[in-house]
Scaffold this active site. Structure first.
Site, short mmCIF file in Angstrom:
data_model
loop_
_atom_site.label_atom_id
_atom_site.label_comp_id
_atom_site.label_asym_id
_atom_site.label_seq_id
_atom_site.Cartn_x
_atom_site.Cartn_y
_atom_site.Cartn_z
N ARG A 71 -31.02 34.86 -3.21
CA ARG A 71 -31.35 36.03 -3.94
C ARG A 71 -31.96 35.44 -5.26
NH1 ARG A 71 -27.36 38.06 -5.60
NH2 ARG A 71 -25.75 36.57 -4.53
N TYR A 129 -36.11 36.47 1.85
CA TYR A 129 -34.79 35.76 1.95
C TYR A 129 -33.86 36.83 2.11
CZ TYR A 129 -30.32 34.47 0.88
OH TYR A 129 -28.89 34.25 0.85
N GLY A 130 -32.92 36.93 2.99
CA GLY A 130 -31.72 37.90 3.46
C GLY A 130 -31.59 38.83 2.41
N GLY A 131 -30.71 38.50 1.21
CA GLY A 131 -30.15 39.54 0.34
C GLY A 131 -31.20 40.15 -0.49
N LYS A 139 -27.07 44.35 0.33
CA LYS A 139 -26.79 44.02 -1.04
C LYS A 139 -27.69 45.58 -1.85
CE LYS A 139 -23.86 41.04 -1.28
NZ LYS A 139 -23.95 39.81 -0.59
N HIS A 193 -18.18 44.49 -3.01
CA HIS A 193 -18.33 43.20 -2.51
C HIS A 193 -17.15 42.39 -2.08
CE1 HIS A 193 -20.73 39.16 -3.26
NE2 HIS A 193 -20.73 39.51 -2.06
N SER A 223 -20.38 35.42 -4.47
CA SER A 223 -21.16 34.90 -3.25
C SER A 223 -20.85 33.20 -2.95
CB SER A 223 -22.90 34.88 -3.49
OG SER A 223 -23.18 36.41 -3.70
N ALA A 224 -20.59 32.97 -1.78
CA ALA A 224 -20.17 31.62 -1.36
C ALA A 224 -18.77 31.07 -2.12
CB ALA A 224 -21.36 30.66 -1.88
N CYS A 225 -17.99 32.14 -2.08
CA CYS A 225 -16.66 31.74 -2.31
C CYS A 225 -15.50 31.91 -1.50
CB CYS A 225 -16.26 32.59 -3.80
SG CYS A 225 -17.43 31.83 -5.39
N GLY A 226 -16.03 32.12 -0.32
CA GLY A 226 -15.00 32.29 0.94
C GLY A 226 -14.51 33.29 1.63
N LYS A 227 -15.43 34.31 1.23
CA LYS A 227 -15.09 35.72 2.05
C LYS A 227 -15.06 35.70 3.65
CE LYS A 227 -18.22 38.20 -0.35
NZ LYS A 227 -18.60 36.90 -1.15
N THR A 228 -16.42 35.19 3.97
CA THR A 228 -16.34 35.25 5.52
C THR A 228 -15.29 34.40 5.96
OG1 THR A 228 -18.75 35.36 5.23
CG2 THR A 228 -18.17 34.33 7.47
N ASP A 252 -18.19 40.92 3.99
CA ASP A 252 -19.07 40.88 2.82
C ASP A 252 -18.88 42.47 1.90
OD1 ASP A 252 -20.87 39.37 1.30
OD2 ASP A 252 -22.35 40.71 1.81
N ARG A 309 -28.22 30.14 6.43
CA ARG A 309 -27.36 31.32 6.82
C ARG A 309 -27.48 31.44 8.55
NH1 ARG A 309 -24.25 34.35 2.77
NH2 ARG A 309 -24.82 33.22 0.82
N GLY A 341 -7.48 27.90 6.95
CA GLY A 341 -6.75 28.35 7.75
C GLY A 341 -5.41 28.24 7.04
P1 GTP Z 1 -21.40 35.16 0.73
O1 GTP Z 1 -22.01 35.26 2.17
O2 GTP Z 1 -22.61 34.39 -0.08
O3 GTP Z 1 -21.20 36.33 -0.04
O4 GTP Z 1 -20.28 34.01 0.79
P2 GTP Z 1 -18.74 34.00 1.24
O5 GTP Z 1 -17.92 34.68 0.01
O6 GTP Z 1 -18.65 34.84 2.38
O7 GTP Z 1 -18.37 32.57 1.46
P3 GTP Z 1 -17.93 31.73 2.58
O8 GTP Z 1 -16.72 32.19 3.32
O9 GTP Z 1 -19.37 31.52 3.71
O10 GTP Z 1 -17.66 30.45 2.01
C1 GTP Z 1 -18.58 29.75 1.10
C2 GTP Z 1 -18.43 28.06 1.04
O11 GTP Z 1 -17.13 28.03 0.65
C3 GTP Z 1 -18.62 27.44 2.33
O12 GTP Z 1 -19.13 26.25 2.31
C4 GTP Z 1 -17.05 27.20 2.68
O13 GTP Z 1 -16.87 25.92 3.53
C5 GTP Z 1 -16.31 27.09 1.41
N1 GTP Z 1 -15.06 27.51 1.60
C6 GTP Z 1 -14.54 28.84 1.94
N2 GTP Z 1 -13.09 28.93 1.90
C7 GTP Z 1 -12.59 27.63 1.43
C8 GTP Z 1 -11.42 27.30 0.82
O14 GTP Z 1 -10.46 27.94 1.30
N3 GTP Z 1 -11.37 26.14 0.45
C9 GTP Z 1 -12.57 25.57 0.13
N4 GTP Z 1 -12.30 24.18 -0.43
N5 GTP Z 1 -13.66 25.88 0.64
C10 GTP Z 1 -13.93 26.84 1.18
C1 SPV Z 2 -24.20 37.06 -1.06
O1 SPV Z 2 -25.06 36.16 -1.99
O2 SPV Z 2 -23.27 37.36 -1.44
C2 SPV Z 2 -24.61 37.17 0.47
C3 SPV Z 2 -25.88 36.76 0.96
O3 SPV Z 2 -23.83 37.57 1.06
S1 SPV Z 2 -27.21 37.84 0.60
O4 SPV Z 2 -27.31 38.63 1.62
O5 SPV Z 2 -28.38 36.91 0.41
O6 SPV Z 2 -26.87 38.52 -0.67
MN MN Z 3 -21.91 38.18 0.02
#
Ligand code: GTP
Ligand code: SPV
Ligand code: MN
Length: 590
Positions: free
Chosen positions: A69, A197-199, A206, A226, A248-253, A277, A375, A500
């Site tokens: 994004r 790109y996605g977002g 979003k 979010h 974003s990319a802090c572990g939600k999925t 998300d 992704r 886990g």
């Molecule tokens: P968006 O889709 O961008 O909103 O991201 P998200 O918040 O869903 O994050 P996602 O679960 O995809 O994790 C993002 C990154 O964090 C990945 O590289 C994971 O491997 C890493 N990660 C997720 N959970 C953990 C955790 O509990 N510990 C650590 N060290 N890394 C984690």
């Molecule tokens: C984020 O960045 O929080 C995502 C991916 O979930 S995107 O759809 O590109 O925003």
């Molecule tokens: Mn997100």
């Protein structure tokens, strides 16, 4: 195709601007989807993967300058600048429409325009919102088919005069200098041009479900957040639901589809995935907060996804999945950094170049096979832990809200806020290290209130007021916790195994919600008594356990100064309760 005159008029007007060769309505059928795939294979927009090993799966590469994004090119366009507040990018609607029109004009010549009627939330539910996206990208159509409810029944639900969000997307030249992601909340309209790109382009995600929806939610008295949504079922069959706002990319999925590890024996939980998300939440007739996930798919980060870290994700992406910007292997399967199996000897990287492990770029850095923000797009229905309440229009009742982010230092593994108002303060002052899901400098700590900094469709101060107001309306507001899986030791190694093992922290959160355990009061909130967290089978030394929960007052006082600077940026729209909480924290830290 439609008896909705306004929709018909708008499609014709937009086609008049973009000049596509033809207009195609997306009906949600399998047959149409297959034909679109075929067409995209023939042009190279998509590559078909090995249909024996990965049935229904396809591969796509975005342009090299179009991999995340672009927040600096994302604008909220309202008549008055003050309505978007001091931290959103603002543009006046006439200027925004003019600038984007100049890019859209004639940009679909030689291309087709697809009309995608979609519903965020189950079709016909009173809590769902309908949008129609126009796009010149088959990739976008195929993603929307996975991520949202698409097709004829959406048009039926819209009737001849239903309200819908007008979403216009065009790739134009995929030129970063001619890229704009524009939101017009007063017109219920989104225009996105110059990106693939996605977002930036899956406009239900979003753009609609957060930026436009947060604006609507404020008016209608609900919340668009979010957040992931997950259920935890105990041995007695009792399910409690938790949501979590992490940037974003802090572990939600990962958290949303967690598999409890074998070593965690004392209490068995079954995890139910509701969303990864986005959460739309409202106060139901029982006075409690209820959440739905308006999406039907995952748009998840691939690197790091493997059968140890996220087995449910791996099962989810075995079929009918779109892979974007990962490594393409010679056998037409895919790979990414930290996935299962051996590192392939060769392949084609996300940029489309021949790749071999260990090759260095001109700066001496290892060339990655997959982009760090590569992704997968996959249907949530394929997830082994998918919740049976996914399509239920009431959604699920929320017992606890987690906030969190990436903090190498400072923030403990978990703490609980003193009450709703304090929890809103914790959310208002959340900060996290920047990840590759956003353009910009990696690792830099930035404030990201409620993980909504890039997604709040109006003034952040008013948004926090809205949280405070709804908290007062609830009979029993969810408890608010803060979690940080990312604290590191002196060598920079994660102190907490995460993934886990995070179940151990969720277990404590539920115990707190059910008043089963006490806690230790600290200046920043309640932290667990170590003995209340099940650490069996983890082999974490006493010293590491101590480090995970340590609160360094000196560092927190420095953080408080940064919080002060950030909060003053929000100016006079910031609710007085937030300053009250700031004052109280300041006192506790003295
Ligand atoms: P968006 O889709 O961008 O909103 O991201 P998200 O918040 O869903 O994050 P996602 O679960 O995809 O994790 C993002 C990154 O964090 C990945 O590289 C994971 O491997 C890493 N990660 C997720 N959970 C953990 C955790 O509990 N510990 C650590 N060290 N890394 C984690
Ligand atoms: C984020 O960045 O929080 C995502 C991916 O979930 S995107 O759809 O590109 O925003
Ligand atoms: Mn997100």
């Amino acid at each position: 195709m439609t008896k909705h005159n306004k929709l018909d008029r708008w499609v014709k007007d937009m086609a008049g601007l973009c000049k596509p060769d033809s207009i195609i309505w997306i009906d949600g059928s399998e047959k149409q989807k297959k034909n679109l795939e075929k067409e995209a294979f023939s042009t190279g927009e998509l590559i078909q993967l090995d249909q024996k090993k990965l049935p229904g799966c396809v591969y796509h590469r975005t342009a090299i300058n179009d991999v995340a994004r672009t927040e600096n090119l994302t604008f909220i366009c309202t008549k008055r600048k003050s309505d978007v507040g001091p931290i959103n990018n603002w543009m006046s609607p006439p200027k925004a429409y003019k600038k984007a029109s100049d890019i859209f004009r004639g940009s679909m010549k030689g291309r087709k325009m697809y009309v995608i009627p979609f519903s965020m939330g189950p079709v016909g539910s009173p809590f769902s919102k309908i949008g129609v996206e126009l796009t010149d990208s088959i990739y976008v159509v195929l993603n929307m088919l996975i991520m949202t409810h698409v097709g004829r029944d959406v048009l039926d639900a819209l009737g001849c005069d239903g309200e819908f969000t007008r979403c216009l997307h065009g790739k134009a030249q995929i030129d970063i200098n001619k890229r704009l992601i524009l939101h017009f909340p007063e017109d219920n309209t989104i225009w996105s041009v110059g990106s693939g790109y996605g977002g930036n382009v899956l406009l239900g995600k979003k753009c609609l479900s957060l930026r436009i929806a947060s604006h609507i939610a404020r008016k209608e008295g609900w919340m668009a957040e979010h957040m992931l949504i997950m259920g935890l079922e105990d041995a007695n069959g009792h399910i409690q639901y938790i949501t979590g706002a992490f940037p974003s990319a802090c572990g939600k999925t990962n958290l949303a589809m967690l598999v409890p590890p074998k070593s965690f024996k004392k209490k068995t939980y079954r995890v139910w995935t509701v969303g990864d998300d986005i959460a739309w939440m409202r106060i139901d007739s029982d006075g409690c907060l209820w959440a739905i996930n308006p999406e039907t798919g995952f748009f998840g980060v691939t690197p790091g996804t493997n059968s140890l870290s996220n087995p449910n994700a791996l099962k989810t992406i075995e079929k009918n999945t779109i892979f974007t910007n990962v490594l393409l292997k010679p056998d037409r399967t895919v790979w990414w950094e930290d996935s299962d199996g051996p590192v392939p000897k060769k392949g084609i990287d996300w940029k489309g170049y021949p790749w071999k492990p260990g090759r260095l770029d001109k700066d001496g850095k290892v060339i990655k096979g997959a982009h760090p923000n590569s992704r997968f797009t996959a249907p949530i229905s394929q997830c082994p832990s998918v919740s049976f309440r996914l399509e239920h229009h009431h959604g699920v009742p929320v017992s606890a809200i987690m906030l969190g982010g990436r903090r190498a230092h400072l923030a403990p593994l978990v703490y609980e806020s003193f009450n709703w108002q304090h929890g809103v303060y914790v959310g208002a002052t959340m900060a996290s290290e920047r990840t590759s899901a956003q353009f910009g400098k990696l690792g830099e700590v930035r404030f990201d209130p409620m993980a909504m900094l890039p997604f709040c469709g109006y003034n952040m101060g008013d948004y926090l007021k809205h949280w405070l107001k709804l908290g007062k309306k609830m009979v029993k507001p969810p408890r608010i916790f803060y979690v940080n899986w990312f604290r590191v030791d002196k060598q920079g190694k994660f102190l907490w195994p995460g993934f886990g093992e995070n179940i151990r922290i969720l277990d404590w959160i539920l115990k707190r919600c059910n008043n089963e355990v006490g806690a230790i009061k600290t200046p920043i909130g309640y932290i667990p008594k170590i003995e209340d967290i099940n650490m069996s089978g983890l082999n974490l030394s006493k010293d590491i356990q101590r480090q995970l929960f340590s609160i360094n007052k000196k560092e927190w006082r420095e953080e408080l100064e940064r919080q002060y600077k950030f909060l003053t940026k929000l100016k006079n729209s910031l609710p007085k309760e937030i300053w009250q909480e700031y004052g109280a924290l300041n006192k506790r830290l003295k």
